[in-house]
Each structure stands twice: as C-alpha cells, then as structure tokens.
Design an enzyme around this catalytic site. Structure first.
Site, short mmCIF file in Angstrom:
data_model
loop_
_atom_site.label_atom_id
_atom_site.label_comp_id
_atom_site.label_asym_id
_atom_site.label_seq_id
_atom_site.Cartn_x
_atom_site.Cartn_y
_atom_site.Cartn_z
N ASP A 8 0.87 -1.19 0.00
CA ASP A 8 0.00 0.00 0.00
C ASP A 8 0.90 1.23 0.00
O ASP A 8 1.74 1.40 0.89
CB ASP A 8 -0.88 -0.03 1.26
CG ASP A 8 -1.96 1.05 1.24
OD1 ASP A 8 -3.03 0.81 1.79
OD2 ASP A 8 -1.72 2.14 0.68
N ASP A 116 -3.71 2.39 -5.37
CA ASP A 116 -2.38 2.37 -4.74
C ASP A 116 -2.10 1.11 -3.92
O ASP A 116 -1.20 1.10 -3.10
CB ASP A 116 -2.19 3.62 -3.88
CG ASP A 116 -2.77 3.48 -2.49
OD1 ASP A 116 -3.82 2.81 -2.36
OD2 ASP A 116 -2.19 4.02 -1.54
N GLU A 117 -2.88 0.04 -4.13
CA GLU A 117 -2.59 -1.15 -3.34
C GLU A 117 -2.82 -2.43 -4.13
O GLU A 117 -3.65 -2.48 -5.03
CB GLU A 117 -3.40 -1.18 -2.04
CG GLU A 117 -4.88 -1.21 -2.27
CD GLU A 117 -5.70 -1.17 -1.00
OE1 GLU A 117 -5.51 -2.03 -0.12
OE2 GLU A 117 -6.56 -0.29 -0.90
P1 TTP Z 1 -5.32 5.07 0.87
O1 TTP Z 1 -4.29 4.04 0.59
O2 TTP Z 1 -6.47 4.71 1.73
O3 TTP Z 1 -4.66 6.35 1.54
P2 TTP Z 1 -3.25 7.01 1.28
O4 TTP Z 1 -2.40 6.19 0.36
O5 TTP Z 1 -3.44 8.41 0.89
O6 TTP Z 1 -2.62 7.02 2.74
P3 TTP Z 1 -1.99 5.82 3.56
O7 TTP Z 1 -0.55 6.18 3.75
O8 TTP Z 1 -2.75 5.79 4.84
O9 TTP Z 1 -2.16 4.57 2.74
O10 TTP Z 1 -5.92 5.61 -0.50
C1 TTP Z 1 -5.13 5.74 -1.67
C2 TTP Z 1 -5.51 6.98 -2.43
O11 TTP Z 1 -6.90 6.96 -2.75
C3 TTP Z 1 -5.27 8.27 -1.66
O12 TTP Z 1 -3.96 8.75 -1.82
C4 TTP Z 1 -6.31 9.17 -2.24
C5 TTP Z 1 -7.45 8.28 -2.67
N1 TTP Z 1 -8.54 8.37 -1.69
C6 TTP Z 1 -9.59 9.26 -1.93
O13 TTP Z 1 -9.61 9.94 -2.97
N2 TTP Z 1 -10.60 9.36 -1.03
C7 TTP Z 1 -10.62 8.64 0.15
O14 TTP Z 1 -11.55 8.77 0.98
C8 TTP Z 1 -9.53 7.72 0.39
C9 TTP Z 1 -9.51 6.90 1.65
C10 TTP Z 1 -8.53 7.62 -0.55
MG MG Z 2 -2.19 4.11 0.56
#
Ligand code: TTP
Ligand code: MG
Length: 369
Positions: A8, A116-117
C-alpha cells in the site's frame, strides 16, 4: 508455504505531488477537490461526490487531525497554511500503472485492489519468512529508486492478515506476521482493523462485549452467526487467522469497471437498478475518455456473506452506445434482483459493472484497431 504481500503506497496522491514538486517536502500537503471537465459535469452526481473533500494528505497534515473524506473547509480551519492542491487523477493513474508493472514482475500472481494497493502471491519466490522479509525490502527499494515513492508492506500467510499488517506500521513500514504468530498479532487489535468491519458492525460487536480481535476469536461462533449470518462465520474465521481467499487477477487487463459498496446491504430492485444505471454511465464516460469500444458487458455482485458472482454477455460486434450498455447490464442484474432460488434470501453488498473485449477507435481513420 503460502506467502502473501499487501503493498500500500503511503499518502499516495500527496506523495506523488511532493515528488513532482520537491519544495513541498516536509510540509502539510492536502490533495482534494478537482477541476471539473465538461464530460464529468454531464454525469449527474459524479463530481459532487468528489468535490470539496480531502482525498488524502501528507503525514505532516495528518498531525493536524486532517484525514481523507474531511471537508476541505474544515481542513482549512485546522491548518490554514497547508498547501492545498487539486486532484490530478491522470498523473496518479500513470504512476499507479508504473508501480503495478514493477509489482507484477515480482509476483507469481498479483491482484490490484485500488489505485495504490495490491496483493502479491510470492509463495514460489521465497523459502521462509526471513527470505520473505528480504524480498519485500527489495520491492520497497525498487519502488523508491524507480518511482521516488515509499510504501508499506504486510507479509503474511493470507490476504486478510497481510492487509491488516501493511497498515500496522506506516509510512514506509514493513510488518511480517509468521503463520505461528498470527493469533498473537491479531488478538490485541480493535475489530475495526478487519476489512469490511465498519462503524455499524463495530457497534454491534461492542454491544456483545467484543472490542478486540482476540475476543472475537474466542467468541462462540453460533452467537456470531445468529447476529451476522454468514458474515459472522467469516468474522470468526478471520479473527482466528484463517482466510482461504486467493490472490486473483480477477478482472482481465483490457477491461474497464466501476463498482460501489452500499452503505447498507440491499435487495431492493429499484435501488440495484439505479446503481447499475449510474455505474454504466461512469463506465461509459471512462471508455469515452480513453476512446474504447466494447464487446463484452459484465456485472459483479457481492452478497452480504461476501460471496461474489459475475454474469457476462458478449455481443457479436463492437459497440459504443450507453443505452446498449445500460440495457445489458440491467438484464444481467435482473437475475440477482429478481431473486431466484437461494439468492433470494441474500442481500447485496456491492455491485460492479465492467466492459471488456475492448477495441480502440483510431481517431484518424475512424476504424476499430
Ligand atoms: P489510501 O491508501 O487509503 O490512503 P493514502 O495512500 O493516501 O494514505 P496511507 O498512507 O494511509 O495509505 O488511499 C489511496 C488513495 O486513494 C489516496 O492517496 C487518495 C485516494 N482516496 C480518496 O480519494 N478518497 C478517500 O476517501 C480515500 C480513503 C482515498
Ligand atoms: Mg495508501
């Protein structure tokens, strides 16, 4: 030995922005809102869901209490000096594709679950857990060198534990949960760490006196089934470290799909129909943007017991027609919403619409290539 990684990316959108503008490094960066295109305006309700909230923010901004989903106005109150940037989706998609290509080379099988995962099955690539840790470190290093981005990786004997583990140490984290230690790792964690356990389930479990995964693991399975049906059985298995689901490259590459999880599980035919309609519109808007035509339409349904069913129809020739897409998707959906046989008692948790067997319209020659 089964070894699954869950990779992730850290604060993905914001990390990409910082990479593109290094002067933002170390600052509170907030990505949210978007520039509306004519095409998006035409899709009713599409931009309205996205505009005006934080998509993500840098870890420096998180120190101010800012998080995904928060109204941008509130984020502004909490940290007026933060750098606010609009969502630049084409850029993040490009970076995501590059990252997924790197990961694909590292895995026996890869299942991308969001922008992103991804889950990676690396069972044949490593000998033991020490080896698995080394392997994941190499992946982290490669992504950092090639993309200038950090990620967090969970390493475990199954998908659910790997997903929980990737969130355990973040950002730039790595957590190995060996099979024998899975119980000890899960036991003290709050139940909401289990994917699929939202505020509602969390509250219901709390009323039963269950707050940690360990308590869930030792709870009588019959009690859970009585309260949550088949989902209760799943919860009990997961709490006990068991998850048989495979890493599957489920949706073929040359396809486009959109899916939605309902706030509340439903079997209401009109709700399901509207949802399919809306998803079809979104899919169509995406294929239009990328210049695709389609031959196959499919729908995916996840029931409240987490079983997944798909139905597809392949046409004789390529099509480029929203009404046709909607019609077929709704026909395929009918089978579930009309509730035949066993499926009648189940409620639906998620619906997806997909088009595949895609062709590309050559703009200059106006033909399908
Ligand atoms: P996530 O992997 O949930 O969050 P992140 O990568 O920003 O942070 P973390 O380090 O905690 O993993 O989500 C991936 C991307 O998806 C995030 O960068 C932006 C998008 N996203 C949204 O647009 N709206 C949302 O509510 C969430 C949770 C994510
Ligand atoms: Mg993330």
């Amino acid at each position: 030995m089964k070894v699954i990684l869950h990779v992730d990316m850290d604060c993905f959108f914001s990390a990409v922005e910082v990479r593109e503008n290094p002067e933002l490094k170390g600052l509170p960066v907030i990505v949210g809102g978007r520039i509306e295109t004519e095409e998006e305006k035409a899709v009713e309700g599409f931009d309205k869901r996205i505009r005006g909230v934080v998509s993500t923010c840098s870890y420096e901004a998180r120190d101010y209490g800012i998080h995904s989903g928060m109204p941008l106005s509130r984020a502004h109150q909490l940290c007026p000096d933060a750098k606010f940037l609009p969502v630049n989706m084409p850029l993040y998609k490009r970076v995501s594709r590059e990252i997924m290509a790197i990961l694909k080379e590292c895995a026996d099988k890869i299942e991308q679950v969001s922008i992103d995962e991804a889950f990676l099955d690396v069972s044949t690539k490593v000998r033991d857990w020490t080896d698995a840790r080394e392997y994941a470190l190499r992946i982290k290093r490669e992504i950092l060198e090639k993309e200038g981005l950090t990620c967090s990786i969970g390493i475990a004997p199954n998908k659910t534990i790997a997903k929980i583990a990737s969130d355990f140490v973040k950002p730039d984290g790595m957590t190995v949960v060996e099979e024998e230690r899975a119980g000890d790792f899960l036991a003290p964690l709050p139940v909401k760490k289990i994917p699929g356990v939202g505020p509602k389930t969390e509250q219901m479990l709390k009323k039963m006196g269950i707050e940690q995964i360990g308590q869930l693991a030792s709870c009588d399975i019959q009690k859970l089934v009585a309260k949550f049906g088949k989902a209760g059985k799943r919860l009990h298995l997961i709490a006990n470290g068991m998850d048989e689901s495979k890493v599957e490259e489920e949706w073929e590459r040359k396809s486009l799909s959109r899916e939605r999880t309902f706030a509340e599980d439903t079997s209401d035919a009109s709700v399901l129909n509207n949802c399919v309609d809306e998803l079809a519109k979104e899919v169509f808007s995406a294929i239009k943007r990328e210049g695709f035509v389609f031959k196959t339409v499919a729908i995916k349904v996840k029931f409240d017991d987490f079983t997944i069913h798909t139905r597809a129809k392949t046409l004789k020739s390529f099509h480029y027609d929203l009404n046709m897409l909607k019609k077929i998707a709704k026909e395929l959906m009918m089978e579930f919403s009309a509730g035949k046989g066993k499926e009648k008692e189940k409620k639906i948790r998620l619906v997806g619409v997909r088009v595949s067997s895609l062709g590309v319209v050559d703009e200059k020659q106006r033909r399908i290539v």
